[in-house]
Motif scaffolding. Structure first.
Motif, PDB file in Angstrom:
ATOM      1  N   PHE A 193      27.785   4.628  25.449  1.00  0.00           N
ATOM      2  CA  PHE A 193      27.529   5.104  24.088  1.00  0.00           C
ATOM      3  C   PHE A 193      27.245   3.958  23.105  1.00  0.00           C
ATOM      4  CE2 PHE A 193      28.963   9.561  22.899  1.00  0.00           C
ATOM      5  CZ  PHE A 193      28.547  10.082  24.093  1.00  0.00           C
ATOM      6  N   LEU A 251      30.447  15.469  20.829  1.00  0.00           N
ATOM      7  CA  LEU A 251      29.768  14.371  21.525  1.00  0.00           C
ATOM      8  C   LEU A 251      28.270  14.362  21.204  1.00  0.00           C
ATOM      9  CD1 LEU A 251      31.636  14.440  24.957  1.00  0.00           C
ATOM     10  CD2 LEU A 251      31.913  12.788  23.114  1.00  0.00           C
ATOM     11  N   VAL A 252      27.653  15.542  21.135  1.00  0.00           N
ATOM     12  CA  VAL A 252      26.226  15.591  20.796  1.00  0.00           C
ATOM     13  C   VAL A 252      26.013  15.047  19.378  1.00  0.00           C
ATOM     14  CG1 VAL A 252      24.287  17.158  20.308  1.00  0.00           C
ATOM     15  CG2 VAL A 252      25.617  17.458  22.398  1.00  0.00           C
ATOM     16  N   SER A 254      27.849  12.953  17.756  1.00  0.00           N
ATOM     17  CA  SER A 254      28.066  11.491  17.755  1.00  0.00           C
ATOM     18  C   SER A 254      26.852  10.780  18.316  1.00  0.00           C
ATOM     19  CB  SER A 254      29.277  11.110  18.608  1.00  0.00           C
ATOM     20  OG  SER A 254      30.390  11.818  18.196  1.00  0.00           O
ATOM     21  N   LEU A 255      26.306  11.343  19.402  1.00  0.00           N
ATOM     22  CA  LEU A 255      25.115  10.713  19.993  1.00  0.00           C
ATOM     23  C   LEU A 255      23.962  10.699  19.007  1.00  0.00           C
ATOM     24  CD1 LEU A 255      25.181  12.168  23.593  1.00  0.00           C
ATOM     25  CD2 LEU A 255      24.860   9.773  23.052  1.00  0.00           C
ATOM     26  N   GLN A 256      23.769  11.830  18.305  1.00  0.00           N
ATOM     27  CA  GLN A 256      22.672  11.900  17.327  1.00  0.00           C
ATOM     28  C   GLN A 256      22.829  10.789  16.297  1.00  0.00           C
ATOM     29  OE1 GLN A 256      23.335  15.972  16.257  1.00  0.00           O
ATOM     30  NE2 GLN A 256      21.522  16.695  17.368  1.00  0.00           N
ATOM     31  N   ILE A 259      22.238   7.242  17.863  1.00  0.00           N
ATOM     32  CA  ILE A 259      20.812   6.998  18.133  1.00  0.00           C
ATOM     33  C   ILE A 259      20.075   6.727  16.815  1.00  0.00           C
ATOM     34  CG2 ILE A 259      18.662   8.102  18.941  1.00  0.00           C
ATOM     35  CD1 ILE A 259      20.409   9.507  21.097  1.00  0.00           C
ATOM     36  N   ILE A 273      21.920   4.105  25.302  1.00  0.00           N
ATOM     37  CA  ILE A 273      21.264   4.488  24.039  1.00  0.00           C
ATOM     38  C   ILE A 273      19.900   3.803  23.941  1.00  0.00           C
ATOM     39  CG2 ILE A 273      21.489   4.481  21.495  1.00  0.00           C
ATOM     40  CD1 ILE A 273      23.602   6.239  22.874  1.00  0.00           C
ATOM     41  N   TYR A 299      20.890  14.032  25.835  1.00  0.00           N
ATOM     42  CA  TYR A 299      22.329  14.173  25.554  1.00  0.00           C
ATOM     43  C   TYR A 299      23.056  14.607  26.832  1.00  0.00           C
ATOM     44  CZ  TYR A 299      20.521  14.448  20.763  1.00  0.00           C
ATOM     45  OH  TYR A 299      19.849  14.191  19.595  1.00  0.00           O
ATOM     46  N   ALA A 302      23.798  11.620  28.956  1.00  0.00           N
ATOM     47  CA  ALA A 302      24.860  10.776  28.382  1.00  0.00           C
ATOM     48  C   ALA A 302      26.234  11.412  28.606  1.00  0.00           C
ATOM     49  CB  ALA A 302      24.595  10.582  26.894  1.00  0.00           C
ATOM     50  N   ILE A 303      26.330  12.728  28.385  1.00  0.00           N
ATOM     51  CA  ILE A 303      27.643  13.383  28.499  1.00  0.00           C
ATOM     52  C   ILE A 303      28.101  13.428  29.964  1.00  0.00           C
ATOM     53  CG2 ILE A 303      28.868  15.576  28.127  1.00  0.00           C
ATOM     54  CD1 ILE A 303      27.260  15.837  25.528  1.00  0.00           C
TER      55      ILE A 303
END
Ligand code: HEM
Length: 520
Positions: A193, A251-252, A254-256, A259, A273, A299, A302-303
């Motif tokens: 991440f 988690l999605v 946070s990823l957004q 990124i 990333i 996503y 990543a998850i």
């Protein structure tokens, strides 16, 4: 009226059960050439499965070890309701995992792509085309060069682990699974991440708490996982989802955010990333819907990397500590090796000297033999719509041809304890993996990471973080059995991966071996 409807419902359920038994659970009786178990749900006692007293991994091990099947290459078994085949013979395992991969390139388990797209589009569950694309795009993340560049990140999380240990006092009891999971969560968070955290110091950190939920199996989640793995056709009906809703949403989101920050800041960190941003830049999109679907697929990867990456290594670390606590001489030898590696590099351990710790590697390999975190492998024989038109003949192993869509199970747990391949399998003996001995191991009898094109893509990172964590724990501490250590390991049948009920409590004694010697 209500009474009549209830009676009708009960009659339907009973009818369905009778039908299942008649049609499905008598399947193997028709094929006298295939040795098989009696037609029962999960090929074990149904009551034990429903009450979660055992699980499919353990049940298959029992089938593997049944003396009746000692000379059989295959055994006909039943999944939740589906006739399936258990493979015992290493050469046949090789054919399925490697040589005839084109026929067994998909898993049987399947989340629903409409209701659970994040799980369904992942490299783990995705159909061949998607899997191949994702595997080729994300495998470079685990290349030798990338692992080397991750090493300083791991060492910095390892230093947090050493600090955590130092804060506990002279003699203390610790639930090691929790501590190891905090360590591996931090490693995966930073390498995947691009998110630095110290969850050993700040256990209440939101990211850490949400990632940990990926490895928790309460009753509801256990049931959903059972449906995804053993009754994929019923996934939609029951609305089974792999990940808990709030956890996935967090988690999605946070990823957004990560990124977006990275795209604006332009910082390069050599992690997942960066790969996602590069793939996004290279792709062309027909509209916002197309872009959203693409990002959903990203996503998803990543998850799944998070879920697959932290729990397995934390489990391995805690079982290794348990075995070392039982065998002080093995532990002493390992601690000497660790000290030697630190001394050789004046305390600044290099990637090369880390990799030269042969005994540490042997210990982790033997731990993975005795405690494979994933106790079974599964595949599905291809279907006509996937271009497989002929049944798959099992000759010369067995006079039977696999029909389309049949689930295949490979019992890692059973193979790892088979005396034919592992003399005294219940003994923890790292020497099995010494440079003199390891070449005589048949790779198909040792499958902690699976094998073939669908094997564990993160295996080298998994090994690296397990070894790094153990090294930082043992550097200045000895581990031993304490009053609260369980004498008999009690596995949690609700967990799909190997987990202990109530964790693992071990006692630690500080002795500053490394720090004292390096100061001299
Ligand atoms: C000790 C640590 C680990 C163990 C024992 C382990 C074990 C496994 C096993 C048994 C499989 C199934 C392989 C097969 O079906 O042939 C698997 C798949 C996978 N693992 Fe691991 N794993 C570990 C660490 C990791 C790490 C650190 C990551 C990533 C960060 C990871 C990511 C994955 C992924 C993405 C797959 C699916 C690969 C595919 O289907 O192509 N694993 N792992």
């Amino acid at each position: 009226m209500l009474l009549q409807i209830s009676a009708l419902l009960v009659a339907c359920v009973l009818g369905l059960i009778c039908h299942l038994y008649k049609v499905n659970f008598s399947f193997w009786k028709k094929y006298r050439n295939v040795p098989s178990v009696r037609g029962q749900i999960f090929c074990s006692n149904l009551k034990d499965i429903i009450l979660f007293r055992t699980n499919f991994g353990f049940a298959l091990r029992e089938v593997y070890e049944d003396p009746k099947f000692a000379n059989s290459s295959v055994v006909g078994v039943y999944g939740l309701y589906k006739p399936s085949l258990l493979i015992r013979d290493p050469e046949l395992i090789k054919s399925i995992l490697i040589k005839d991969f084109d026929r067994f390139c998909n898993r049987y388990s399947k989340p629903d792509v409409h209701t659970d797209p994040i799980a369904a589009k992942s490299i783990f569950f995705g159909d061949y085309k998607l899997w191949k694309e994702m595997r080729s795009k994300f495998s470079p993340m685990f290349s030798s060069g990338k692992l080397k560049s991750m090493f300083p990140l791991l060492m910095s999380v390892g230093a947090n682990m050493s600090d955590h240990m130092a804060r506990q006092g002279q003699v203390f009891c610790m639930e090691v699974k929790d501590v190891c999971a905090r360590f591996t969560t931090d490693v995966i968070a930073t390498t995947i991440f691009g998110f630095s955290s110290d969850s050993l110091k700040n256990p209440e950190e939101k990211m850490h708490i949400e990632i940990r939920k990926l490895g928790l199996f309460d009753l509801q989640r256990a049931l959903q996982v059972v449906i995804i793995f053993f009754a994929p056709k019923l996934v939609r009906l029951f609305g089974a989802k792999l990940f808990e809703k709030n956890c996935q949403e967090y988690l999605v989101a946070s990823l957004q955010q990560i990124i977006q920050e990275r795209e604006v800041g332009g910082r390069i960190r050599n992690d997942l990333i960066d790969i996602i941003i590069k793939l996004k830049q290279e792709a062309s999109f027909e509209g916002p819907k197309d872009l959203a679907s693409f990002m959903e697929t990203m996503y998803s990867q990543a998850i799944v990397f998070l879920a697959a990456g932290y729990e397995t290594s934390a489990t391995t670390m805690s079982f290794a500590l348990f075995e070392l606590a039982k065998q002080p001489e093995v532990q002493e030898k390992l601690r000497k090796e660790i000290l030697g590696a630190f001394k050789d590099t004046s305390g600044e351990l290099s990637y090369e000297s880390f990799n030269s710790m042969e005994y540490l590697e042997m210990i982790v390999n033997e731990t993975l033999r005795m405690y494979p975190p994933v106790p079974i492998l599964e595949r599905k024989h291809g279907k006509a719509e996937e271009g497989i038109s002929q049944p798959y003949s099992l000759m010369p192993y067995c006079d039977y041809a696999l029909p389309e869509g049949m689930p295949i199970y490979i019992p890692i747990f059973g193979l790892h304890y088979d005396e034919k391949y592992w003399p005294n399998p219940w003994q923890f003996r790292p020497e099995r993996f010494s440079s003199d001995n390891k070449n005589s191991i048949n790779p198909m009898t040792y499958l902690p990471f699976g094998n073939g094109p669908h094997n564990c893509v993160g295996n080298r990172l998994g090994l690296m973080q397990t070894k790094c964590g153990l090294m930082h724990i043992l550097k200045n501490h000895k581990v031993r059995m304490g009053d609260r250590t369980m004498k008999q390991l009690d596995f949690d049948p609700k967990a799909f991966v190997l987990q202990l009920k109530g964790g693992m409590n071990l006692e630690f004694v500080r002795d500053d071996m490394c720090d004292n010697e390096l100061l001299e």
